[in-house]
Design a protein around this motif. Structure first.
Motif, short mmCIF file in Angstrom:
data_model
loop_
_atom_site.label_atom_id
_atom_site.label_comp_id
_atom_site.label_asym_id
_atom_site.label_seq_id
_atom_site.Cartn_x
_atom_site.Cartn_y
_atom_site.Cartn_z
N SER A 8 13.57 -14.69 -40.51
CA SER A 8 14.58 -14.26 -39.55
C SER A 8 14.61 -12.73 -39.46
CB SER A 8 15.97 -14.81 -39.90
OG SER A 8 16.47 -14.20 -41.07
N THR A 11 11.72 -11.61 -37.34
CA THR A 11 12.03 -11.81 -35.92
C THR A 11 13.00 -10.76 -35.42
OG1 THR A 11 11.66 -14.19 -36.20
CG2 THR A 11 12.84 -13.49 -34.22
N ASP A 31 21.14 -14.27 -31.37
CA ASP A 31 20.18 -15.16 -30.73
C ASP A 31 19.17 -15.68 -31.74
OD1 ASP A 31 21.35 -14.93 -28.24
OD2 ASP A 31 19.84 -13.52 -27.45
N LYS A 34 20.96 -18.26 -33.99
CA LYS A 34 21.20 -19.53 -33.30
C LYS A 34 19.92 -20.31 -33.10
CE LYS A 34 25.27 -17.99 -30.78
NZ LYS A 34 25.80 -17.58 -29.48
N LYS A 35 18.86 -19.63 -32.67
CA LYS A 35 17.58 -20.31 -32.40
C LYS A 35 17.00 -20.92 -33.67
CE LYS A 35 16.28 -17.73 -28.33
NZ LYS A 35 15.40 -16.72 -27.73
N ASN A 36 17.32 -20.33 -34.81
CA ASN A 36 16.78 -20.80 -36.08
C ASN A 36 17.80 -21.55 -36.93
OD1 ASN A 36 13.95 -19.65 -36.09
ND2 ASN A 36 15.17 -17.87 -35.55
N ASN A 37 18.99 -21.79 -36.34
CA ASN A 37 20.05 -22.54 -37.02
C ASN A 37 20.35 -21.95 -38.41
OD1 ASN A 37 22.01 -24.53 -36.99
ND2 ASN A 37 20.68 -26.00 -38.02
#
Length: 84
Positions: A8, A11, A31, A34-37
């Protein structure tokens, strides 16, 4: 530091740019989460440890704007390299 947190941060590092506003930075960070929970608490705790050496701190976007995106990206890269 668990691999999912390192990923994360990698990213997030890719999304950081010096010309982003605090709101844009905060949006980009969330973002990624959220995209990676991912749990904000886990990721931010790791981020603070890496960047300021403490388990907590001000909003990540404030730190990034204050230090500059390039300096934060460099610090994240150093930690990511050591973790490999």
């Amino acid at each position: 530091m668990p691999g999912y947190i390192l990923n994360s941060m990698l990213t997030m590092k890719a999304k950081l740019k010096d010309n982003l506003s605090k709101d844009d930075i905060q949006t980009a960070i969330f973002d990624v989460l959220k995209k990676n929970n991912l749990s904000p608490r886990d990721v931010f705790s790791a981020f603070y440890q890496v960047v300021i050496g403490k388990p907590a701190g001000p909003r990540a976007s404030d730190i990034i704007v204050e230090f500059g995106a390039d300096k934060v990206k460099k610090r994240l890269q150093e930690v990511l390299q050591k973790a490999k």
